[in-house]
Design a protein around this motif. Structure first.
Motif, PDB file in Angstrom:
ATOM      1  N   TYR A  51       0.844  -1.199   0.000  1.00  0.00           N
ATOM      2  CA  TYR A  51       0.000   0.000   0.000  1.00  0.00           C
ATOM      3  C   TYR A  51       0.873   1.241   0.000  1.00  0.00           C
ATOM      4  O   TYR A  51       0.668   2.185  -0.747  1.00  0.00           O
ATOM      5  CB  TYR A  51      -0.900   0.059   1.235  1.00  0.00           C
ATOM      6  N   GLY A  52       1.848   1.214   0.935  1.00  0.00           N
ATOM      7  CA  GLY A  52       2.711   2.375   1.080  1.00  0.00           C
ATOM      8  C   GLY A  52       3.557   2.599  -0.156  1.00  0.00           C
ATOM      9  O   GLY A  52       3.743   3.726  -0.601  1.00  0.00           O
ATOM     10  N   HIS A  53       4.041   1.488  -0.742  1.00  0.00           N
ATOM     11  CA  HIS A  53       4.882   1.627  -1.927  1.00  0.00           C
ATOM     12  C   HIS A  53       4.113   2.299  -3.060  1.00  0.00           C
ATOM     13  O   HIS A  53       4.683   3.041  -3.852  1.00  0.00           O
ATOM     14  CB  HIS A  53       5.386   0.251  -2.376  1.00  0.00           C
ATOM     15  N   ALA A 105       5.641   5.367  -4.983  1.00  0.00           N
ATOM     16  CA  ALA A 105       5.867   5.279  -6.424  1.00  0.00           C
ATOM     17  C   ALA A 105       5.228   6.451  -7.163  1.00  0.00           C
ATOM     18  O   ALA A 105       5.666   6.831  -8.233  1.00  0.00           O
ATOM     19  CB  ALA A 105       5.298   3.966  -6.955  1.00  0.00           C
ATOM     20  N   LEU A 106       4.181   7.029  -6.564  1.00  0.00           N
ATOM     21  CA  LEU A 106       3.535   8.183  -7.183  1.00  0.00           C
ATOM     22  C   LEU A 106       4.275   9.473  -6.856  1.00  0.00           C
ATOM     23  O   LEU A 106       3.814  10.560  -7.174  1.00  0.00           O
ATOM     24  CB  LEU A 106       2.092   8.306  -6.700  1.00  0.00           C
ATOM     25  N   GLY A 107       5.384   9.377  -6.159  1.00  0.00           N
ATOM     26  CA  GLY A 107       6.161  10.556  -5.828  1.00  0.00           C
ATOM     27  C   GLY A 107       5.796  11.150  -4.480  1.00  0.00           C
ATOM     28  O   GLY A 107       6.151  12.280  -4.179  1.00  0.00           O
ATOM     29  N   GLY A 108       5.066  10.403  -3.638  1.00  0.00           N
ATOM     30  CA  GLY A 108       4.713  10.889  -2.314  1.00  0.00           C
ATOM     31  C   GLY A 108       5.869  10.743  -1.343  1.00  0.00           C
ATOM     32  O   GLY A 108       6.788   9.971  -1.571  1.00  0.00           O
ATOM     33  N   THR A 109       5.846  11.523  -0.258  1.00  0.00           N
ATOM     34  CA  THR A 109       6.881  11.388   0.759  1.00  0.00           C
ATOM     35  C   THR A 109       6.439  10.347   1.787  1.00  0.00           C
ATOM     36  O   THR A 109       5.291   9.904   1.777  1.00  0.00           O
ATOM     37  CB  THR A 109       7.103  12.712   1.495  1.00  0.00           C
TER      38      THR A 109
END
Lengths: 289, 248, 298
Positions: free
Chosen positions: A171-173, A177-181
């Motif tokens: 989920y976190g990945h 991967a979308l460029g989130g921190t």
């Protein structure tokens, strides 16, 4: 080993489990039985809501209930943000070695005896509260709840971290991967997914705060009164049991401590049921999302 | 090496499965299927993955009873000590059955004890007390699987220190030490390299003289090399299948 | 772009806040342990434990120690041994039943009751211990008063859920494969349990017991209601009053007569702290390392 002795051992296992489970019910029975004169004819509600004035024949535990709630709720107000912050530090912000070291320290803190917290509270925290807030003796709701917050925080932190870690990595990945921190990942994925774990942690911590005897007994001042401010002295249900026990036997006054015991028992039951529900929800969470 | 020069002669029936149904977690794996398995032969069980081949093996030693949420219907009869027995009859002891029907799993599963204790463990479970008998049988069995020379100097060492192929051969020794009449193998070589797999195949071919062997396998070439007959499990049904290429 | 900068601000705030929380927690814990060590380390000496009595004759119970912690330590030790002695057999057996034998409905009820027992405040367990004493005194023997025996029984109830849970979890966490291995060889359920499952679950179970010991050693509320006193010397029998380390700390904190006594209180607090942290550390190490060590020697 014959089939017969196999059965015998199996029965012994069952007997052990049955005895342990039975004791839980038995405890409730004993408390009610010994407090009986106070419970007959709907007097239990009256006791919960009337003041403590043994000389006028009133054995209500209302002040103690308010004292318990005030101290434990205030402790939660201190402990919740502190624990949440530490859990975020351990699970999200810091990495590698530092995170591990902090976690070890927190784990070790769960092993510190309550009486040691109480002892240090008397000689370190109380003078501090007395001087900083100019609050009489310093033995007050505030001191007790500060110390209780320290007592319950480690458990809460570990449970928070545990429920953060349970959220599947994939989920976190997706967020990363979308460029989130990592913080965005935490706010938008981890936190929403781990709320049942957070409920469990808070409930457990509240249970510990309400059930703890020594800290309140040693540093809350123990005055039988409904505290008007955080600087007032107060008495909890648990310390009431300890104090009246030491004072007297056999009188109706003494019987009142069983009412305290029954109240604590019922309160624990409610908390355990809340935890069960939350754990049940957690089982669902993983599949739905 | 001279593999299998003698032709396969069908002998008496060792295992008879009748109207067997099985479901696991609400999923139907076997549906009212019947088949017979011959004695002193290697029968390979093939089929698409997930079709329930391993589960089928577990119906023959009742091991599925230890897993949650399984249900079974039908009959399984096995010729044990020369007598045909319904293994699900109430008077059939499940432990005694499993001592006559050995099993080897896909992943080598040494117990966390020494090599010696691992191999001797079934004897100990069966109540054998005589130290000399145990020693002799362990040595015999380890020699049989060709492991004796590798491990005789470290019998007291942990079984976990052996290589994968050695572990699996040790597990086979452990399964054979009680001299079972039937050996069930669940893809015993799938986690091993070519050489270790061949060593195991040779063992099986030798063992079928005194043992009935059922082996689940994914590898068709392996099946071709060693199997006397092939059973396919598909859509809940067990069917005899012709061995694809005749052996020379 | 405005949204992004607000987001950036929130992010900063969260990071700062978490470091702040960590710093507060570490400061508090350093203050607690540091303060104790600062005040108490200088009292650490044989005299803290044996007072002015000769250590040898105190240990051999020839002389009573009046001004040291020896009676309290002896009381705590006996108390822990007895409670663990009650709780280990019952708790382990109950844990095994729950993990290996109990089915659906029974397991649910037992689980709920054990959760409840684990959640009960220790003072409630103490109150139960006391009412048990009243009951036994009235119906069994007039000789029974609050004493070491009854304290240990009440404390056993306090730690029972810990032992049950750790046993249960240690067994349930074993892979299914390990469970089937023994059974496939024809092991009976009990043989499989004793020869295969329990040895592998041992590490988890032992660390549970150590945590339970820590809980016994530190608990004050239960023993306060079931027989601990401020001054009793080394207990003569299991039916007599006794002293205990945590109660001594509690008692000194409000009743100390002079700085000398208070210093002993600090010493006792450090001692108890170290005992509990030591048990905790050992439990931790065992949980991490025991499985390989035990089995490589077999």
């Amino acid at each position: 080993m014959t089939a017969g002795s196999e059965r015998v051992v199996e029965r012994l296992f069952f007997a052990a489990a049955f005895v342990s489970a039975f004791v839980t019910v038995f405890i409730f029975g004993f408390l009610v039985y010994y407090g009986l004169p106070l419970f007959s004819g709907g007097r239990f509600i009256e006791i919960l809501s009337s003041p403590w004035a043994p000389h006028q024949g009133s054995f209500g535990i209302y002040p103690m209930i308010v004292g318990t709630l005030a101290i434990s709720m205030l402790a939660m107000v201190f402990a919740f943000p502190l624990s949440m912050g530490c859990a975020i530090l351990i699970s999200v912000v810091s990495r590698g070695r530092l995170s591990k070291v902090i976690r070890k320290v927190v784990e070790a803190m769960t092993g510190i005896p309550t009486v040691v917290y109480g002892f240090v509270g008397i000689f370190l925290l109380i003078p501090l509260v007395r001087n900083v807030f100019d609050a009489g003796s310093g033995m007050c709701v505030l001191s007790a709840s500060l110390m209780l917050a320290v007592l319950v925080s480690p458990t809460m932190i570990l449970f928070f971290c545990d429920s953060f870690d349970r959220v599947p990595r994939s989920y976190g990945h997706a967020v990363l991967a979308l460029g989130g921190t990592r913080i965005q990942q935490f706010l938008h994925v981890t936190l929403p997914c781990s709320w049942p774990g957070i409920v469990v942690a808070v409930t457990l911590a509240l249970g510990r705060a309400v059930g703890d005897t020594l800290i309140a007994l040693m540093i809350a001042g123990n005055a039988v009164q409904v505290p008007g401010s955080v600087f007032d002295s107060a008495r909890t249900l648990t310390s009431h049991i300890a104090l009246v026990f030491a004072a007297d036997n056999e009188s109706l006054e003494f019987k009142a401590i069983f009412a305290c015991g029954v109240s604590l028992y019922l309160f624990t039951t409610i908390l355990v049921l809340i935890i069960r529900l939350a754990v049940h929800e957690r089982g669902k969470c993983g599949q739905v999302r | 090496m001279q593999p299998l020069t003698q032709p396969f002669i069908p002998s008496s029936v060792k295992i008879r499965v009748s109207n067997l149904s099985f479901s696991y977690n609400g999923r139907e794996i076997l549906r009212d299927t019947s088949l017979e398995f011959p004695e002193h032969a290697i029968t390979a069980i093939v089929g698409p993955s997930g079709s329930g081949k391993s589960t089928f093996l577990m119906t023959l030693n009742r091991l599925w009873e230890e897993l949650p949420q399984c249900t079974m219907g039908g009959r399984v009869e096995i010729l044990l000590n020369g007598i045909q027995q319904n293994i699900y009859a109430p008077d059939c002891g499940v432990e005694a059955l499993r001592r006559r029907v050995g099993m080897v799993f896909q992943m080598p599963n040494p117990l966390p004890m020494s090599i010696f204790k691992n191999v001797a463990f079934p004897l100990q479970l069966a109540g054998e007390k005589d130290k000399n008998v145990i020693r002799r049988r362990v040595e015999e069995t380890l020699q049989d699987v060709g492991l004796w020379d590798d491990v005789k100097d470290r019998l007291a060492g942990s079984a976990l220190s052996l290589s994968g192929g050695q572990q699996q051969r040790m597990c086979m020794a452990r399964a054979m030490i009680l001299r079972p009449e039937i050996l069930l193998l669940d893809e015993p070589a799938s986690a091993l390299d070519q050489k270790a797999a061949e060593a195991i195949e040779q063992l099986l071919v030798r063992w079928k003289q005194n043992c009935t062997i059922l082996i689940v396998s994914h590898y068709l070439d392996q099946v071709k090399r060693i199997a006397d007959s092939v059973v396919e499990l598909q859509g809940g049904q067990l069917r005899n299948r012709q061995v694809a290429t005749p052996r020379v | 772009m405005k949204g992004a900068s607000v987001g950036r601000f929130v992010e900063r705030a969260i990071i700062t806040f978490s470091w702040l929380a960590g710093a507060i927690l570490l400061t508090v814990i350093c203050a607690v342990t540091g303060y104790l060590c600062f005040k108490g380390l200088k009292t650490m000496s044989p005299a803290l434990i044996f007072g002015s009595t000769d250590p040898m004759s105190a240990l051999l119970l020839r002389q009573r120690v009046f001004d040291g912690l020896f009676p309290a330590m002896a009381g705590t030790l006996l108390l822990v041994l007895m409670s663990v002695g009650w709780a280990i057999p019952i708790g382990t057996a109950a844990g095994i039943y729950l993990a290996e034998y109990a089915g659906g409905g029974t397991k649910k009820i037992f689980n709920l009751l054990f959760d409840l027992l684990a959640g009960l405040p220790s003072i409630v367990i103490g109150l139960f211990g006391f009412s048990l004493t009243l009951f036994l005194n009235r119906h069994v023997s007039k000789e029974l008063h609050p004493c070491l025996l009854l304290s240990s029984i009440a404390l056993a109830f306090l730690i029972l859920p810990y032992i049950i849970r750790t046993t249960q979890i240690a067994l349930e966490n074993l892979p299914v494969q390990n469970r089937l291995t023994g059974l496939a060889m024809g092991a009976t359920r009990l043989q499989n349990l004793f020869h295969v499952l329990l040895p592998q679950a041992l590490a988890g179970m032992v660390s549970g017991v150590l945590l339970a010991i820590g809980r016994c050693a530190e608990d004050t509320a239960v023993i306060m209601l079931t027989g601990v006193v401020a001054s009793a010397g080394v207990p003569r029998s299991i039916l007599s009053h006794y002293e205990a380390l945590p109660f001594y700390i509690f008692y000194i904190s409000s009743q100390y007569a002079d700085q000398q006594e208070l210093a002993t209180g600090y010493g006792a607090a450090i001692l108890l702290l170290f005992i509990c942290l030591f048990l905790f550390a050992v439990a931790f190490v065992i949980k991490k390392n025991l499985p390989c060590q035990v089995f490589s020697q077999r």
